[in-house]
Structures are given as structure tokens and as C-alpha cells.
Write an enzyme that holds these catalytic residues in place. Structure first.
Site, PDB file in Angstrom:
ATOM      1  N   PHE A   1       4.120  -7.388  -0.282  1.00  0.00           N
ATOM      2  CA  PHE A   1       3.846  -8.385   1.848  1.00  0.00           C
ATOM      3  C   PHE A   1       2.163  -8.678   1.555  1.00  0.00           C
ATOM      4  CE2 PHE A   1       6.695  -5.020   2.558  1.00  0.00           C
ATOM      5  CZ  PHE A   1       7.876  -5.560   2.548  1.00  0.00           C
TER       6      PHE A   1
ATOM      7  N   HIS B   1       3.628  -0.759  -5.737  1.00  0.00           N
ATOM      8  CA  HIS B   1       4.253  -1.568  -5.801  1.00  0.00           C
ATOM      9  C   HIS B   1       4.741  -3.331  -6.748  1.00  0.00           C
ATOM     10  CE1 HIS B   1       5.586   2.434  -3.026  1.00  0.00           C
ATOM     11  NE2 HIS B   1       6.595   1.808  -3.414  1.00  0.00           N
TER      12      HIS B   1
ATOM     13  N   GLU C   1       1.359  -8.016   8.308  1.00  0.00           N
ATOM     14  CA  GLU C   1       0.501  -7.235   7.228  1.00  0.00           C
ATOM     15  C   GLU C   1      -0.604  -8.465   7.473  1.00  0.00           C
ATOM     16  OE1 GLU C   1       3.737  -5.537   6.180  1.00  0.00           O
ATOM     17  OE2 GLU C   1       3.873  -7.640   6.757  1.00  0.00           O
TER      18      GLU C   1
ATOM     19  N   ASP D   1      14.597  -1.033  -5.687  1.00  0.00           N
ATOM     20  CA  ASP D   1      14.501  -1.931  -4.104  1.00  0.00           C
ATOM     21  C   ASP D   1      15.036  -2.978  -4.170  1.00  0.00           C
ATOM     22  OD1 ASP D   1      12.574   0.007  -3.232  1.00  0.00           O
ATOM     23  OD2 ASP D   1      10.498  -0.593  -3.869  1.00  0.00           O
TER      24      ASP D   1
ATOM     25  N   ARG E   1       4.812   1.832  -8.779  1.00  0.00           N
ATOM     26  CA  ARG E   1       5.142   3.438  -7.836  1.00  0.00           C
ATOM     27  C   ARG E   1       5.385   4.797  -8.756  1.00  0.00           C
ATOM     28  NH1 ARG E   1      11.635   2.292  -5.488  1.00  0.00           N
ATOM     29  NH2 ARG E   1      11.800   4.607  -4.113  1.00  0.00           N
TER      30      ARG E   1
ATOM     31  N   ARG F   1      -0.064   4.264  -7.934  1.00  0.00           N
ATOM     32  CA  ARG F   1      -0.754   4.257  -6.534  1.00  0.00           C
ATOM     33  C   ARG F   1      -0.464   6.016  -6.066  1.00  0.00           C
ATOM     34  NH1 ARG F   1       4.227   6.849  -2.748  1.00  0.00           N
ATOM     35  NH2 ARG F   1       5.430   7.039  -4.801  1.00  0.00           N
TER      36      ARG F   1
END
Length: 314
Positions: free
Chosen positions: A78, A104, A53, A112, A162, A6
Site C-alpha cells: 500500500f 510485510h 493510504e 497473504d 512479517r 516489524r
């Protein structure tokens, strides 16, 4: 360790912003998706849609319909989950030039928890007509993947992790052709097709197999759609034993894509390693890797099983 994929994505779009004319959009996660780097350098081509989103994807489609390439970024859960309908009908159905950059992805994102650990995004995205699906494995390959996505005319789904990724490729340009896997190591006894974080684990597993006197090929199958059928069949025929490794549900991802190729052209024993059709859990990355059976040792054991199944004497 290198950067996370990322982080590499954020640096890539910032550096490519001078070379190519595209917009970048985010949904209030620009510090996490690293798109803030582009936004700070090119504020006139950056839009933060806020926590919305679905609006992100439809607005990206609207901009793309005017002839402008767009990178739309948010977390994988999302993008592929909450905004699936908008991606399907507004982007994929119309074939618009939107690059969905989802960070992610998978369970190896840490604490998470299951609600945010996306294990079905590859499955969802690769079923969409017109969609290209890419999952780079380290910093260097991410730079190449992002530029390759720019050159694709139409929708692309890019999946990023991540945490810092181990270096698979040396620094510099990584050969990256959409739809063509990269042979990292050659071998004759078994082939491991892997994506993302699992590529470095596959390399370690190959080393463990070498200590047993077994030769494993390791292939970075960075493009899940279109899948490299020729390479799959070449190594299936060559080794007779195929193992897939991914941080994704065992259903619908890389393993399923490879299985579909082999089902029509049976050449080898197949073993799939991934998340075993269960939701994620909160925990440290290392603990999650062990809990979900995604370690290099797990890949090693899958390879031994595949080799034994094709040849009981090994």
C-alpha cells in the site's frame, strides 16, 4: 529467533519517542505494523488515518512541511504501490522529513498471496530522487536502522518483514551507518551481498561453502540507496565472484543496484538471487522460500556457479 523486524520497529519508535520529537501515522493497520505501541504511549503524536493510504502520505507531508518529523506506516504494497504518486510528489519531490515505514515486504510474508506480497517496492523507492532506502535484517539492526533514519534529514523508506527473523547480530548496539554495508563474515572466493531475511540465509550458505573448502564473505547491505559502491568494488576485486540475495523482484532491487556499480567498474562475475520476475503466491513461509528459490541452499548453488564461472577449476 528474535522478533520480526516489524515488531522491532514498533518497539523502536516507542522507545525513541522520549528521545526524539516525531509523529507516527498509520492507515488502520497499527496492530500489524506495531505502531499501536507508540500510539498508546504518545496519543497526542499518533494519528490513525483509516484505510486511506494516499491521504496518509499527503497528510504526513503536510505535518512535515510544518517542521515536524513523521513516521508513516502501512504495508509495503500500500505504501510503495497505492500511494506512490503521493510519495513521489508530496514527499520525495519536496524532500520532506517523512520516514515511510513499510511492513510485510516480499513474498516471505506467508498466506497473504500475490496481491499483498510486495516484490517491487525497493525498485520503486530507489528510483525516487532524495529517497534513502533501508532494509534491516533482524531485531537488533532494526533498532539501529530506525534511529539512523531519524538522523537522516529527508525522506527514508524502511522495509520490514512479517515473521520472526533469525539473529544476525548479538544483542546491543549494531554499527549502522546509512550508505555503508556491514561485513558479517570475511572471505576470498565469493562475496554475498544480502538484505533482510536473506542475510541469515547467506550466513548459512557461507557455512555450506566452508564445508567445501571455499571462503565466502557475507555483507549485510542494509542500505540499498545510497549503495556502498566502495565496498562492492572492494569485494568484487578481492573475490572475483559476487552474489546478491533478496526477497524482492530480481529486477530493480539490490541485485540491480549492485549490477549498476559493476557495469561501470567490471571486476567480477555476478549472479543475482531473488524473485524471478513473477508475482507472489499464497503459502507457508518455508514452502514459499523453497518455491521461489530463496533458501540457503539456493544461495550456496549461486555461489558455486559464480566461483566456477570465474575459475573453471573450482
Amino acid at each position: 529467533m528474535s522478533l520480526s523486524t516489524r515488531e522491532a520497529y514498533g518497539i523502536a519508535i516507542e522507545s525513541l519517542g522520549d528521545k526524539y520529537d516525531f509523529w507516527v501515522m498509520d492507515a488502520d493497520l497499527s496492530k500489524a505494523t506495531m505502531t499501536h505501541l507508540f500510539g498508546e504511549k504518545f496519543p497526542d503524536r499518533f494519528v490513525n488515518m483509516g484505510i486511506s493510504e494516499s491521504d496518509l502520505m499527503t497528510t504526513a507531508a503536510g505535518i512535515a512541511s510544518c517542521g515536524q518529523m513523521v513516521f508513516a506506516s502501512t504495508f509495503a504494497i500500500f505504501a510503495a504501490g497505492r500511494a506512490f504518486e503521493q510519495i513521489r510528489n508530496s514527499i520525495a519531490y519536496t524532500g520532506l522529513n517523512v520516514k515511510i515505514a513499510a511492513t510485510h515486504g516480499g513474498v516471505l510474508i506467508g498466506e497473504d498471496g500475490g496481491s499483498h506480497q510486495c516484490i517491487e517496492d525497493i525498485s520503486l523507492m530507489r528510483t525516487l530522487p532524495n529517497m534513502t532506502v533501508i532494509a534491516p535484517c533482524d531485531e537488533a539492526s532494526t533498532f539501529s536502522a530506525v534511529e539512523a533514519a531519524v538522523k537522516v534529514s529527508g525522506p527514508v523508506y524502511l522495509r520490514f518483514g512479517r515473521f520472526p527473523a533469525e539473529n544476525v547480530y548479538t544483542e546491543g548496539h549494531v554499527p549502522f551507518v546509512v550508505g555503508k554495508g556491514n561485513v558479517i563474515e570475511d572471505g576470498d572466493d565469493v562475496v554475498i551481498f544480502a538484505i533482510g531475511d536473506m542475510v541469515s540465509n547467506a550466513i548459512k550458505a557461507a557455512g555450506m561453502l566452508a564445508a567445501d573448502g571455499l571462503s565466502a564473505a557475507v555483507i549485510d547491505m542494509h542500505t540499498i540507496k545510497p549503495i556502498d559502491k566502495e565496498l562492492i568494488l572492494e569485494y568484487a576485486f578481492k573475490t572475483g565472484a559476487v552474489v546478491t540475495a533478496e526477497d524482492h523482484n530480481i529486477i530493480g532491487g539490490l541485485g540491480s543496484a549492485v549490477a549498476e556499480v559493476l557495469a561501470e567498474n567490471p571486476h567480477a562475475v555476478l549472479r543475482r538471487l531473488g524473485v524471478k520476475d513473477t508475482f507472489g503466491r499464497s503459502g507457508k513461509r518455508k514452502d514459499l522460500e523453497e518455491y521461489f528459490g530463496l533458501t540457503s541452499k539456493d544461495i550456496y548453488e549461486k555461489c558455486r556457479d559464480a566461483i566456477a564461472s570465474k575459475n573453471p577449476n573450482k
